[in-house]
Scaffold this motif. Sequence first.
Motif, PDB file in Angstrom:
ATOM      1  N   ASP A   1      -0.215   2.459  20.124  1.00 38.31           N
ATOM      2  CA  ASP A   1      -1.321   2.432  19.883  1.00 38.31           C
ATOM      3  C   ASP A   1      -1.890   3.367  18.968  1.00 38.31           C
ATOM      4  OD1 ASP A   1      -1.359   4.086  21.938  1.00 38.31           O
ATOM      5  OD2 ASP A   1      -3.189   3.421  22.862  1.00 38.31           O
ATOM      6  N   GLN A   2      -1.148   4.506  18.976  1.00 43.35           N
ATOM      7  CA  GLN A   2      -1.536   5.785  17.964  1.00 43.35           C
ATOM      8  C   GLN A   2      -0.822   5.442  16.679  1.00 43.35           C
ATOM      9  OE1 GLN A   2      -1.727   9.662  19.731  1.00 43.35           O
ATOM     10  NE2 GLN A   2      -1.356   8.777  21.649  1.00 43.35           N
ATOM     11  N   LEU A   3       0.012   4.568  16.343  1.00 41.74           N
ATOM     12  CA  LEU A   3       0.634   4.157  15.034  1.00 41.74           C
ATOM     13  C   LEU A   3      -0.483   3.670  14.269  1.00 41.74           C
ATOM     14  CD1 LEU A   3       3.964   3.073  16.470  1.00 41.74           C
ATOM     15  CD2 LEU A   3       3.449   5.461  15.769  1.00 41.74           C
ATOM     16  N   LEU A   4      -0.972   4.636  13.675  1.00 49.02           N
ATOM     17  CA  LEU A   4      -2.061   4.210  12.782  1.00 49.02           C
ATOM     18  C   LEU A   4      -1.911   3.933  11.394  1.00 49.02           C
ATOM     19  CD1 LEU A   4      -4.907   6.195  14.408  1.00 49.02           C
ATOM     20  CD2 LEU A   4      -4.185   3.867  14.999  1.00 49.02           C
ATOM     21  N   ILE A   5      -2.470   3.290  10.572  1.00 53.09           N
ATOM     22  CA  ILE A   5      -2.265   3.332   8.983  1.00 53.09           C
ATOM     23  C   ILE A   5      -3.831   4.043   8.577  1.00 53.09           C
ATOM     24  CG2 ILE A   5      -0.987   1.178   8.807  1.00 53.09           C
ATOM     25  CD1 ILE A   5      -3.576  -0.142   8.008  1.00 53.09           C
TER      26      ILE A   5
ATOM     27  N   TRP B   1      -5.362  -0.790   0.368  1.00 52.59           N
ATOM     28  CA  TRP B   1      -7.163  -1.021   0.889  1.00 52.59           C
ATOM     29  C   TRP B   1      -7.570  -2.068  -0.169  1.00 52.59           C
ATOM     30  CZ3 TRP B   1      -7.204   5.177   0.272  1.00 52.59           C
ATOM     31  CH2 TRP B   1      -6.991   5.952   1.651  1.00 52.59           C
ATOM     32  N   ARG B   2      -7.052  -1.814  -1.398  1.00 55.82           N
ATOM     33  CA  ARG B   2      -7.726  -2.999  -2.448  1.00 55.82           C
ATOM     34  C   ARG B   2      -7.571  -4.394  -2.168  1.00 55.82           C
ATOM     35  NH1 ARG B   2      -7.045  -1.460  -8.914  1.00 55.82           N
ATOM     36  NH2 ARG B   2      -7.738   0.698  -8.194  1.00 55.82           N
ATOM     37  N   VAL B   3      -6.260  -4.506  -1.729  1.00 57.18           N
ATOM     38  CA  VAL B   3      -5.886  -5.760  -1.388  1.00 57.18           C
ATOM     39  C   VAL B   3      -6.512  -6.304  -0.148  1.00 57.18           C
ATOM     40  CG1 VAL B   3      -4.186  -7.336  -0.465  1.00 57.18           C
ATOM     41  CG2 VAL B   3      -3.667  -5.799  -2.300  1.00 57.18           C
ATOM     42  N   ILE B   4      -6.787  -5.329   0.828  1.00 53.29           N
ATOM     43  CA  ILE B   4      -7.853  -5.830   2.023  1.00 53.29           C
ATOM     44  C   ILE B   4      -9.159  -5.824   1.626  1.00 53.29           C
ATOM     45  CG2 ILE B   4      -8.664  -4.653   4.301  1.00 53.29           C
ATOM     46  CD1 ILE B   4      -5.899  -3.414   4.641  1.00 53.29           C
ATOM     47  N   GLU B   5      -9.615  -5.214   0.868  1.00 56.82           N
ATOM     48  CA  GLU B   5     -11.065  -5.570   0.262  1.00 56.82           C
ATOM     49  C   GLU B   5     -11.288  -6.827  -0.276  1.00 56.82           C
ATOM     50  OE1 GLU B   5     -12.829  -1.952  -1.145  1.00 56.82           O
ATOM     51  OE2 GLU B   5     -12.494  -0.816   0.581  1.00 56.82           O
TER      52      GLU B   5
ATOM     53  N   PRO C   1     -15.559  -7.761  10.171  1.00 54.19           N
ATOM     54  CA  PRO C   1     -15.538  -8.671  11.302  1.00 54.19           C
ATOM     55  C   PRO C   1     -15.043 -10.064  11.194  1.00 54.19           C
ATOM     56  CG  PRO C   1     -17.530  -7.311  11.580  1.00 54.19           C
ATOM     57  CD  PRO C   1     -16.957  -7.137  10.214  1.00 54.19           C
ATOM     58  N   GLU C   2     -15.438 -10.440   9.800  1.00 57.58           N
ATOM     59  CA  GLU C   2     -15.110 -11.851   9.631  1.00 57.58           C
ATOM     60  C   GLU C   2     -13.573 -12.222   9.038  1.00 57.58           C
ATOM     61  OE1 GLU C   2     -18.268 -14.111   7.933  1.00 57.58           O
ATOM     62  OE2 GLU C   2     -18.666 -13.469  10.001  1.00 57.58           O
ATOM     63  N   LYS C   3     -13.132 -10.974   8.626  1.00 57.94           N
ATOM     64  CA  LYS C   3     -11.554 -11.011   8.158  1.00 57.94           C
ATOM     65  C   LYS C   3     -10.778 -11.150   9.273  1.00 57.94           C
ATOM     66  CE  LYS C   3     -12.538  -8.763   3.967  1.00 57.94           C
ATOM     67  NZ  LYS C   3     -12.146  -8.064   2.750  1.00 57.94           N
ATOM     68  N   ARG C   4      -9.443 -12.011   9.190  1.00 55.63           N
ATOM     69  CA  ARG C   4      -8.442 -12.048  10.127  1.00 55.63           C
ATOM     70  C   ARG C   4      -7.243 -11.790   9.439  1.00 55.63           C
ATOM     71  NH1 ARG C   4      -9.533 -16.945   9.999  1.00 55.63           N
ATOM     72  NH2 ARG C   4     -11.296 -16.501   8.674  1.00 55.63           N
TER      73      ARG C   4
ATOM     74  N   LYS D   1      -6.066  -4.321  13.417  1.00 49.86           N
ATOM     75  CA  LYS D   1      -7.340  -3.949  13.991  1.00 49.86           C
ATOM     76  C   LYS D   1      -8.081  -3.232  12.776  1.00 49.86           C
ATOM     77  CE  LYS D   1      -7.475  -0.481  17.218  1.00 49.86           C
ATOM     78  NZ  LYS D   1      -6.795   0.804  17.988  1.00 49.86           N
ATOM     79  N   TYR D   2      -7.557  -2.761  11.771  1.00 46.92           N
ATOM     80  CA  TYR D   2      -8.236  -2.182  10.517  1.00 46.92           C
ATOM     81  C   TYR D   2      -8.813  -3.235   9.656  1.00 46.92           C
ATOM     82  CZ  TYR D   2      -8.673   0.269   6.044  1.00 46.92           C
ATOM     83  OH  TYR D   2      -9.395   0.540   5.277  1.00 46.92           O
TER      84      TYR D   2
END
Length: 549
Positions: free
Chosen positions: A96-100, A155-159, A190-193, A183-184
Amino acid sequence: MVKSQANISLGRSLIKSQRNQSTSNQSSSERHTQDDGLVGQKSITENTSLDDFLSQTRLANKKFTAEQATNIRIVNSSNNECSAPTTSSSGEQFSDQLLIPRRPQLAGIDSAERLKELENENYLKWRRHLAHLQETTDVVLTPFEKNLEFWRQLWRVIERSDILVQILDARNPLLFYSADLDKYIREVNPEKRCLILLNKADYLNREQRQHWLNYFDSIGVKCLLFSALEQQEQPVADADAPTTLMDRLQMNDDDDRTVSLDYRQLISLLKSENHTEKQPFTVGMVGFPNVGKSSTINAMMRVKKVSVSATPGKTKHFQTIIIDDQLTICDCPGLVFPNLVSNKAELIVNGILPIDQIKDVFMAIEAITSKVPAAVFESMYGIMLNKTNDNPDEDSIPIYVSPLELLTVYGYSRGFMTQRGLPDTSKAAKYLLKDFVQGRICYCYAPPNVDQQQYHQFTVADRNLDHRDQKIADRKLQRVYEGNNLLARTDFDEDFFQQTKMSGAHVKNNNISRTNENQDNLATKPWKNHQHKRNRKQKLRRVYSHLDQ
Ligand SMILES: Nc1nc2c(ncn2[C@@H]2O[C@H](COP(=O)(O)OP(=O)(O)OP(=O)(O)O)[C@@H](O)[C@H]2O)c(=O)[nH]1
Ligand SMILES: [Mg+2]
């Protein structure tokens, strides 16, 4: 007509001002910074400590002056910490500490420079967190992505995306899975999955697919099975037909989730995730390098829209592809997320890092030979190997082969030799690694709680020779053997001296040898016998002798 210089510069300044205007009109969520120096650079997974230090100081905007002789510390070589990394058995507790890295919140940021500064700060914080984790525990991390520009693209693709499809290689899904990405994306909105697409499902049989579906169900993640390769290979005319034999057998069973999806099913399934009726609905394809993100998009489009390669790191910039007016897909460059992996060799054999990056061929081949029994190599390459006994039990049959033995024998059999006449082990290693990464030697990992021995069993294929072909091959081999095995022949010396007699070397006035030669020639080449012609001429002379007088 030649354009005047003034016209050209006017045109350029108009284009420039238009571009500036369009940038300033963008909504705040679309604001992105880009470090010009980093554009087009390669993915960085491994740095020298000096490179790392320099890049971090650049990002932290700090300047350093060199201090000589004041900071010297003598390191005891016997206490060297450069031993081979090992996976910690307790590693899972740190998963759980392996963050991006997170992008800073845009609210309250008024300029691109400030945003860039904050992005750099966040990135450095993230690097420090992972470094601290490695220092304070015995956890060893994957050589993860260290080029900030690649994270900016994610980040761009996620947005842009409404849902993210995390594509995993079905042979080893957990190595490619990032729980933190899930999680990110919820933190961003919160709407994104996030969905899981197990690509390369053609490597798995029905039971193996079922095991993985059960596993992802148990952790509450939606998982789909797909094979971009099968979908691409399916001819357009037969688009309605099921692809694999297994899929054909199960074609009537619509509810069977172990059947990999058809490309049309995948498109409609993605569209059905659009609960807000947004037009167009954007889906981001993300994941590690080489898992088949671009291939999946090509399979959905039925044409080659984006470039694909067996070498990881093919896609370098994200691209947007319009499937139809309801669905748009974003192809993201592959990123190596932080994960728990024993060493770099593991990444190479899993196709995440290019084979050319290999430094220690034996370590990489060890990662294969420790899993694949020697008989598989023997049957595949037609070689005989000396097996090693891995089992402490003395009576057990040895089934594995050492990397050196495999590389030497395979190198000999393929004729890969160095200038010194020894087998070229690095060339042999590259071919073997290619076969493993591209699935010609297939090894699939079991999910947790499933016994690996039961999950994956090797079947040694006979070498695709039917009975008749085998006989022909045997005869050929026998002939080659007999031809080469000169010492076994009793007439070996006779042949040799016979040959010197027949050599026909030209010696002046040596009639004997020439006569011999002629006689031998006549025996072997009857068409060279001109005696009968001479007889015929003499007879004619006798018949017409009265005319000569
Ligand atoms: N067997 C099999 N191979 C596949 C499948 N999908 C993709 N591949 C192969 O995997 C390799 C990588 O495919 P890409 O589509 O370039 O992968 P990517 O994720 O876009 O890779 P990057 O652009 O490097 O991040 C290619 O050699 C494909 O032929 C599949 O479903 N089955
Ligand atoms: Mg790609």
